[in-house]
Motif scaffolding. Structure first.
Motif, PDB file in Angstrom:
ATOM      1  N   GLU A 186      22.110   6.913   8.218  1.00 36.79           N
ATOM      2  CA  GLU A 186      21.971   6.597   6.795  1.00 36.79           C
ATOM      3  C   GLU A 186      22.562   7.778   6.024  1.00 36.79           C
ATOM      4  O   GLU A 186      22.693   8.872   6.565  1.00 36.79           O
ATOM      5  CB  GLU A 186      20.487   6.400   6.465  1.00 36.79           C
ATOM      6  CG  GLU A 186      20.187   5.903   5.068  1.00 36.79           C
ATOM      7  CD  GLU A 186      20.840   4.577   4.758  1.00 36.79           C
ATOM      8  OE1 GLU A 186      21.789   4.597   3.950  1.00 36.79           O
ATOM      9  OE2 GLU A 186      20.420   3.548   5.314  1.00 36.79           O
ATOM     10  N   ARG A 234      21.594   4.706  14.306  1.00 38.47           N
ATOM     11  CA  ARG A 234      22.355   4.506  13.070  1.00 38.47           C
ATOM     12  C   ARG A 234      22.203   5.707  12.137  1.00 38.47           C
ATOM     13  O   ARG A 234      21.168   6.375  12.144  1.00 38.47           O
ATOM     14  CB  ARG A 234      21.879   3.233  12.370  1.00 38.47           C
ATOM     15  CG  ARG A 234      22.643   2.895  11.089  1.00 38.47           C
ATOM     16  CD  ARG A 234      22.182   1.570  10.516  1.00 38.47           C
ATOM     17  NE  ARG A 234      20.788   1.617  10.083  1.00 38.47           N
ATOM     18  CZ  ARG A 234      20.391   2.020   8.874  1.00 38.47           C
ATOM     19  NH1 ARG A 234      21.281   2.447   7.989  1.00 38.47           N
ATOM     20  NH2 ARG A 234      19.107   2.011   8.560  1.00 38.47           N
ATOM     21  N   LEU A 290      21.813  -4.338   5.258  1.00 36.24           N
ATOM     22  CA  LEU A 290      21.194  -3.075   4.867  1.00 36.24           C
ATOM     23  C   LEU A 290      20.740  -3.067   3.412  1.00 36.24           C
ATOM     24  O   LEU A 290      20.310  -2.035   2.904  1.00 36.24           O
ATOM     25  CB  LEU A 290      22.174  -1.923   5.125  1.00 36.24           C
ATOM     26  CG  LEU A 290      22.523  -1.726   6.608  1.00 36.24           C
ATOM     27  CD1 LEU A 290      23.656  -0.732   6.770  1.00 36.24           C
ATOM     28  CD2 LEU A 290      21.299  -1.285   7.390  1.00 36.24           C
ATOM     29  N   ASP A 335      28.768   1.660   7.132  1.00 36.98           N
ATOM     30  CA  ASP A 335      27.823   0.576   7.421  1.00 36.98           C
ATOM     31  C   ASP A 335      28.463  -0.465   8.327  1.00 36.98           C
ATOM     32  O   ASP A 335      27.827  -0.991   9.254  1.00 36.98           O
ATOM     33  CB  ASP A 335      27.359  -0.084   6.121  1.00 36.98           C
ATOM     34  CG  ASP A 335      26.378   0.779   5.335  1.00 36.98           C
ATOM     35  OD1 ASP A 335      25.889   1.783   5.894  1.00 36.98           O
ATOM     36  OD2 ASP A 335      26.111   0.447   4.162  1.00 36.98           O
ATOM     37  N   ARG A 381      22.187  -3.187   0.352  1.00 37.23           N
ATOM     38  CA  ARG A 381      22.794  -2.143  -0.461  1.00 37.23           C
ATOM     39  C   ARG A 381      22.832  -2.475  -1.954  1.00 37.23           C
ATOM     40  O   ARG A 381      22.923  -1.571  -2.773  1.00 37.23           O
ATOM     41  CB  ARG A 381      24.213  -1.862   0.021  1.00 37.23           C
ATOM     42  CG  ARG A 381      24.305  -1.269   1.413  1.00 37.23           C
ATOM     43  CD  ARG A 381      23.524   0.016   1.521  1.00 37.23           C
ATOM     44  NE  ARG A 381      23.769   0.707   2.794  1.00 37.23           N
ATOM     45  CZ  ARG A 381      23.024   1.677   3.256  1.00 37.23           C
ATOM     46  NH1 ARG A 381      21.961   2.086   2.564  1.00 37.23           N
ATOM     47  NH2 ARG A 381      23.293   2.251   4.415  1.00 37.23           N
ATOM     48  N   ALA A 405      26.619  -1.245  11.697  1.00 32.01           N
ATOM     49  CA  ALA A 405      25.944  -2.546  11.736  1.00 32.01           C
ATOM     50  C   ALA A 405      26.802  -3.646  12.338  1.00 32.01           C
ATOM     51  O   ALA A 405      26.278  -4.711  12.693  1.00 32.01           O
ATOM     52  CB  ALA A 405      25.505  -2.956  10.325  1.00 32.01           C
TER      53      ALA A 405
END
Length: 414
Positions: free
Chosen positions: A174, A172, A365, A192, A367, A196
């Protein structure tokens, strides 16, 4: 007669958008139907293999030093790790890189500064040229603005070595500047959802998923069996994934460990990046849809891959559909009742896709809160409309086989 043709175009535009929406609803369904499970712990062998780290760069002076230092800091035996800076730059990037390379060499790091006489093949050409100079069985790839943590290589290699038929591991991404502006927040929300939801679900369903061009490791044997890196499309990473899949290999996706990258902060830079990706998807579709449908893949793999490749057509389809709908309203003197129904259905489907794809990823995640999510999600449709207007023509041209030059996305090093 002309009005009938216009109405048919409107209908086909709606159907095409519903088909693409169906792909995303398929992902949302399996997101909840087949919950993610934490992968079992994997141990590395005592005798670690040699790993080559490739960093392709072109005129990126603000990030090249950071990229080299991060690669040198990876937790792997020095005698089993080598680094290639694949430098096609024409500015001061090469001078900066030369100083860093010499410093790392004095510290005992095996790093090679490779300069080509021309940019033939762009990124794919640089990766292929570097691979020809090494015999390493595993190759990690990082774009210049991506920074792996020191433990990244151990985590990713453990997953790759655990599956002998895995061609690659994708981790993944970031985003270091993901919260900086409304534009980066909107991009991060969509990215995302890509990682995800889309990447994770496709990997768990056992259908081919995308290598994102960075933050991953390739098994050299799979690359060579598939014919190596090819530069006849602008999406050399997706092209290689599908060719290795056709040869019987598969990929592994990891939410963790992740790497940190940078999102475009200017709307024009973002548009150019998306245009390149969209054209690349269309080129790969032209090249490989025939072999995919003639392969022994499952029906699910064939259909999902086809729609995933075709999703870039949403931009020209949206533009054509809107124009045709306006002409239909003018021609009939009103909005046809069936089209009114389709518009309401389209709106409901849009909301289902938007919230289904992004809310789960946003929560997973961590956020932010609901208000922050709603504000960010509200900007996504407007961004998609902008991309449709800006990139529709280029995507159609790619569908007809027009070749364009690879244009990098500017990096700031934030």
């Amino acid at each position: 007669m002309l009005l009938t043709v216009i109405d048919l175009v409107v209908l086909l535009a709606f159907l095409a958008q519903f088909a693409i929406a169906g792909y995303f609803l398929y992902l949302v369904y399996w997101l909840f139907e087949q919950p993610a499970v934490e992968p079992p712990g994997r141990d590395l062998p005592a005798d670690l293999p040699h790993v080559l780290v490739q960093i392709p760069v072109f005129n990126e002076p603000t990030v090249v030093e950071r990229a080299l230092v991060a690669a040198a800091a990876l937790d792997w035996p020095r005698e089993r790790l080598s680094i290639q800076l694949l430098d096609d730059s024409t500015d001061i990037t090469s001078d900066i890189a030369g100083h860093v390379v010499r410093r790392l060499e004095r510290e005992g790091v095996a790093v090679e500064h490779i300069r080509r006489s021309d940019r033939r093949g762009f990124k794919a050409g640089a990766l292929a040229a570097g691979l020809a100079r090494s015999e390493a069985p595993y190759v990690a790839v990082f774009d210049a603005d991506f920074v792996p943590p020191p433990g990244w290589l151990r985590g990713a290699m453990a997953a790759l070595l655990a599956e002998p038929k895995a061609a690659f591991v994708q981790t993944r991404i970031e985003w270091g500047n993901g919260a900086r502006t409304w534009l980066t927040r909107a991009q991060r929300l969509m990215q995302d959802a890509h990682f995800a939801v889309e990447q994770d679900v496709r990997a768990r369903r056992g259908v081919p998923f995308q290598f994102n061009g960075t933050g991953g490791i390739w098994r050299r044997a799979a690359v060579e069996e598939a014919g190596g890196w090819s530069h006849d499309t602008l999406s050399e990473d997706l092209d290689l994934v599908l060719r290795t899949s056709l040869a019987g290999w598969h990929g592994v996706f990891l939410m963790e460990p992740h790497v940190v990258g940078e999102l475009p902060e200017r709307l024009d830079s973002y548009s150019h990046q998306q245009s390149r990706w969209s054209k690349g998807f269309v080129q790969v579709a032209r090249k490989l849809l025939g072999p995919i449908w003639n392969s022994e893949w499952s029906g699910e793999a064939k259909f999902t891959t086809t729609i995933a490749l075709a999703q870039q057509l949403i931009f020209p389809v949206l533009v054509v559909g809107v124009v045709a709908l306006v002409l239909s309203i003018i021609g009939h003197g009103h909005l046809v009742g069936f089209f009114r129904f389709l518009m309401w259905l389209w709106f409901v489907t849009l909301l289902a896709v938007l919230f289904g794809m992004t809310w789960g990823a946003y929560r997973r995640l961590r956020r932010g809160d609901l208000v922050q999510y709603l504000v960010t999600a509200a900007s996504v449709p407007a961004l998609i409309v902008y991309l449709a207007a800006a990139n529709a023509g280029a995507i159609v041209a790619a569908g007809f086989g027009r070749k364009t030059e690879f244009k990098r996305t500017p990096k700031t090093g934030i």
